[in-house]
Design an enzyme around this catalytic site. Structure first.
Site, PDB file in Angstrom:
ATOM      1  N   ASP A 182     -17.501  -4.795 -25.837  1.00  0.00           N
ATOM      2  CA  ASP A 182     -16.382  -4.400 -25.140  1.00  0.00           C
ATOM      3  C   ASP A 182     -15.737  -5.162 -24.488  1.00  0.00           C
ATOM      4  O   ASP A 182     -15.737  -6.451 -24.410  1.00  0.00           O
ATOM      5  CB  ASP A 182     -17.285  -3.095 -24.088  1.00  0.00           C
ATOM      6  CG  ASP A 182     -16.089  -2.106 -23.744  1.00  0.00           C
ATOM      7  OD1 ASP A 182     -14.904  -2.289 -23.998  1.00  0.00           O
ATOM      8  OD2 ASP A 182     -16.349  -1.144 -23.367  1.00  0.00           O
TER       9      ASP A 182
HETATM   10  C1  BGC Z   1     -13.537   0.610 -23.058  1.00  0.00           C
HETATM   11  C2  BGC Z   1     -13.837   1.101 -24.357  1.00  0.00           C
HETATM   12  C3  BGC Z   1     -12.499   0.784 -25.195  1.00  0.00           C
HETATM   13  C4  BGC Z   1     -11.922  -0.232 -24.981  1.00  0.00           C
HETATM   14  C5  BGC Z   1     -10.907  -1.003 -25.822  1.00  0.00           C
HETATM   15  C6  BGC Z   1     -12.790  -0.831 -22.870  1.00  0.00           C
HETATM   16  O1  BGC Z   1     -12.396  -0.904 -21.659  1.00  0.00           O
HETATM   17  O2  BGC Z   1     -14.835   0.705 -22.298  1.00  0.00           O
HETATM   18  O3  BGC Z   1     -14.214   2.275 -24.690  1.00  0.00           O
HETATM   19  O4  BGC Z   1     -12.725   1.088 -26.449  1.00  0.00           O
HETATM   20  O5  BGC Z   1     -11.681  -0.732 -23.688  1.00  0.00           O
HETATM   21  O6  BGC Z   1      -9.770  -0.478 -25.333  1.00  0.00           O
END
Ligand code: BGC
Length: 765
Positions: free
Chosen positions: A310
């Protein structure tokens, strides 16, 4: 590699591109050979680059003050540097913008054109969060958020949502969607509760696999489908503090029985990527958890795709979790634990990541074998996504159904089956269209509130990209002759908490109530997610409750409409309301759907996908245990007293259940138990009902839940129609994770429960 060998690789890659099923989770030797050929020719730097994911901002033009130039444009130098010098394998997202289809297509084409200039011509895999429709494309089709989708209890809506989202996402040239969220929603205050499929493992499993099917299609991921990404593997949704990205404590048994199964089933359904839990479970950060990432996901389940980190989570192992004293150590930890791609994602941080990982490989702290495995998985997914054949670099495929009436209708249908009628005293609903209606409340006139976060922008609060769909107030104005509107209160987030304010027009609303037949009060939450969505209390802000209390003093009936991603506590205002509708976050079609339900043009059929709590402090789930129901005041088994139960939801019609029959009194290991029940529509409307089958294990060596959902089916019945519904139950439906840390089914007494019907049977191994 010379041109001739490249040609051979390309031929091999393209010629094995038929009839391959991603569902089988079996490797195709032809594809694997092709990957081996490429891997042999790749340098360490080229391999490391494949594991690097950057955000679009990292390659956009900035001005002298380091802000992005508007309208956004690619900075060719930065693009070349990322793709050619650093061999970056993936790009994601878009910063606080929604682009037109045309703009998206030109961005993707520009990126893939540069990828084609690289030594091995490996296409970039672009990923976005299209979590309730293609959220970052103008005029796309927006569905209810996952919590609402689950409330439909109708798997066909889940699959349709995913198919349409895949089609519209692919129309922009993007082949990878960071969805579905398969974290269980068992912590209602968590800011991402609305992104989940609710609290139940069976509901999440079945919806999760339907969504994966819809995203990826049945066979190869063609130009109408996208690669799914299961989030956030695993245990992210249960932070002890309720705040995003804070520690969870999840015992092994709970992990096995609750948190892992939705991921396991989706992997079995062929899901090709997972995104890793940004938090930590039992002290081990998601990105450092070799047991969960390598031993369980890859080795035990046979996952053939790749795991992406993430946002900044390699960096966070060092900076936030503080399990690694340097960034370099953190990168080694994450890659060695089994994370295959790092969402670094900023510039110049990504360069640092690439350089450090190259060093780690040269020093032998990350083995060539591990690096090759990560890169093989990434290239495999690019192959399955058909990117080698159609990277979109010169695509002229048409997507005539983008934003079509057909798609809007599907979103409308999903929203209309999600809205859940929680109360309807004296059948006050539906309302006749000649009633004079007072509409008020802070969510009554906001399309952003109907959509929630991840809509056009990350937090979903920018109004400039909104489609022209009616808010609840506007839809009511179209439907009813006499509508007056007052805001009542304003929702605000201040210093990381809700800080609503009463509006000046509340006194006018109270005055107007005296000449209105009924008040429709729309309460709820501002869109928000992740850390910006953290709040201190589940209580509905007192200002919103105050609106209900003031209007109730006028004596006119109140219909409360909840537009909320998490269940806010409404214990005090529930008795003041004659009817209550839970709308969740229904998307662009929500205003029309709510007006249609209030007017009786649609009969509500949603059911709660979670237990609606009555109190802030005592949170219970429907699958609680005997010890939890003992009431120390009455010494009766009546302590489980939520505001509303999981699976609850009324209709304008009524249903009666009878004749529950089991095919046998004793179920043996290899046999099946057929359960049948008659359901009759005893009301006055043709309507839909969800038949829910629960099982109780009476005695077990691990204290059993009093009931667990094992099957459900949504049906539609004409007035007076009776239908016999059959379900089949087997040994696996009775199993649990035993004392010996393995799945077992114990002999003994069980009950099958459907609505008010119940029958016992014995199981024998
Ligand atoms: C979130 C994810 C998301 C990613 C990309 C992160 O901050 O936890 O769920 O897919 O950002 O946007």
């Amino acid at each position: 590699m010379n041109k001739f060998s490249l040609f051979i690789v390309a031929i091999v890659l393209f010629s094995c591109n038929s009839n391959n099923s991603v569902k089988s989770n079996k490797l195709d030797p032809k594809i694997e050979n092709s990957i081996t050929t490429i891997l042999r020719k790749m340098s360490i730097e080229e391999k490391v680059g494949q594991t690097c994911q950057i955000t679009l901002d990292a390659i956009l033009l900035k001005d002298s003050r380091n802000t992005l130039v508007e309208p956004h444009q690619i900075d060719e130098n930065k693009l070349n540097q990322a793709i050619i010098d650093y061999n970056v394998g993936s790009i994601l997202n878009v910063s606080n913008h929604t682009f037109s289809l045309k703009k998206w297509n030109s961005i993707i084409k520009d990126i893939q054109a540069v990828a084609l200039k690289t030594n091995h011509k490996i296409p970039v895999i672009y990923g976005v969060d299209a979590i309730h429709g293609a959220t970052y494309i103008k005029n796309s089709t927006l569905f209810p958020q996952e919590i609402g989708l689950a409330a439909t209890w109708n798997l066909s809506h889940a699959k349709k949502m995913a198919e349409i989202t895949a089609y519209e996402t692919r129309a922009s040239g993007v082949p990878w969607n960071f969805s579905p969220v398969l974290d269980l929603g068992r912590k209602p205050i968590w800011s991402r509760f609305f992104e989940t499929l609710g609290e139940d493992v069976y509901l999440a499993k079945t919806f999760g696999t339907a969504i994966v099917d819809g995203y990826q299609g049945n066979q190869m991921i063609d130009s109408n489908h996208v690669v799914a990404c299961l989030k956030h593997y695993v245990g992210y949704s249960y932070p002890s503090s309720g705040r995003d990205r804070t520690p969870s404590l999840i015992p092994n048994r709970t992990m096995e029985e609750y948190y892992l199964p939705p991921f396991k089933d989706a992997v079995d359904a062929g899901a090709l990527t997972v995104m890793v839990n940004s938090g930590e479970v039992n002290g081990i950060p998601g990105h450092a958890n070799k047991y969960l990432l390598t031993e369980v996901l890859k080795e035990k389940w046979g996952f053939i795709g790749f795991a992406v980190s993430d946002w900044e989570d390699f960096i966070n192992l060092h900076k936030v979790a503080q399990t690694d004293s340097t960034l370099k150590d953190a990168i080694a930890t994450a890659i060695n634990a089994g994370v295959d791609m790092s969402m670094v994602p900023n510039n110049p941080e990504y360069k640092n990541y690439c350089n450090l990982l190259v060093e780690l490989v040269r020093e032998g702290r990350v083995s060539q074998k591990r690096l090759n495995d990560a890169v093989r998985r990434i290239i495999r997914v690019k192959y399955y996504a058909n990117l080698f054949e159609n990277s979109h670099s010169s695509s002229d495929i048409e997507y005539p159904k983008f934003g079509s009436e057909e798609f809007k209708k599907a979103a409308y249908n999903a929203a209309s089956e999600s809205v859940t009628l929680l109360k309807n005293n004296n059948d006050i609903l539906p309302l006749s269209k000649d009633k004079s209606i007072l509409v008020l409340g802070p969510t009554a006139n906001s399309l952003n509130c109907l959509n929630g976060a991840w809509t056009h922008t990350w937090q979903g609060i920018d109004q400039s990209y909104n489609n022209s769909y009616p808010t609840i107030k506007e839809a009511l104005e179209k439907k009813f002759k006499n509508v007056s509107f007052f805001e009542g209160s304003k929702m605000l987030m201040v210093n990381g908490d809700e800080a609503d304010l009463l509006s000046k027009d509340l006194s006018n609303a109270v005055r107007a109530a005296k000449s209105s037949d009924v008040a429709i009060i729309c309460v709820g939450e501002l869109p928000s997610t992740e850390r910006p969505g953290d709040i201190y209390s589940l209580d509905l802000p007192i200002e919103q409750q105050f609106i209900v209390k003031e209007i109730s003093k006028t004596g006119i009936p109140i219909i409360l409409v909840l537009v909320e991603g998490r269940p806010k506590i409404i214990r005090e205002i529930e008795p003041l309301s004659n009817a209550i509708l839970q709308a969740y976050l229904p998307g662009d079609q929500g205003g029309k759907v709510i007006a249609d339900i209030l007017a009786g043009d649609v009969i509500p059929s949603g059911k709660l996908p979670y237990t609606y709590p009555r109190h802030n402090g005592v949170l219970m789930y429907y699958d609680h245990k005997q010890s939890e129901v003992i009431n120390a005041n009455t010494w009766k088994n009546d302590f489980y007293n939520p505001q509303w139960d999981f699976g609850y939801g009324l209709s304008y019609s009524s249903f009666s259940y009878s004749n529950l029959k089991l095919s046998t009194n004793t179920l043996f290991s290899n046999d099946k138990l057929t359960v049948s029940v008659d359901v009759e529509n005893t009301g006055e409307f043709k309507a839909k009902e969800v038949v829910q089958l629960y099982i109780r294990d009476h005695y077990a060596s691990i204290s059993p839940s009093l009931k667990k959902l094992k099957r459900f089916l949504k049906i539609e019945l004409e007035v007076n129609e009776t239908r016999t519904i059959e379900f089949s139950i087997g040994k696996d439906d009775l199993q649990f994770y035993g004392i010996g840390n393995n799945w077992i089914t114990e002999d003994g007494k069980f009950s099958v429960m459907i609505s008010n019907q119940s029958q016992d049977f014995n199981f024998k191994n």
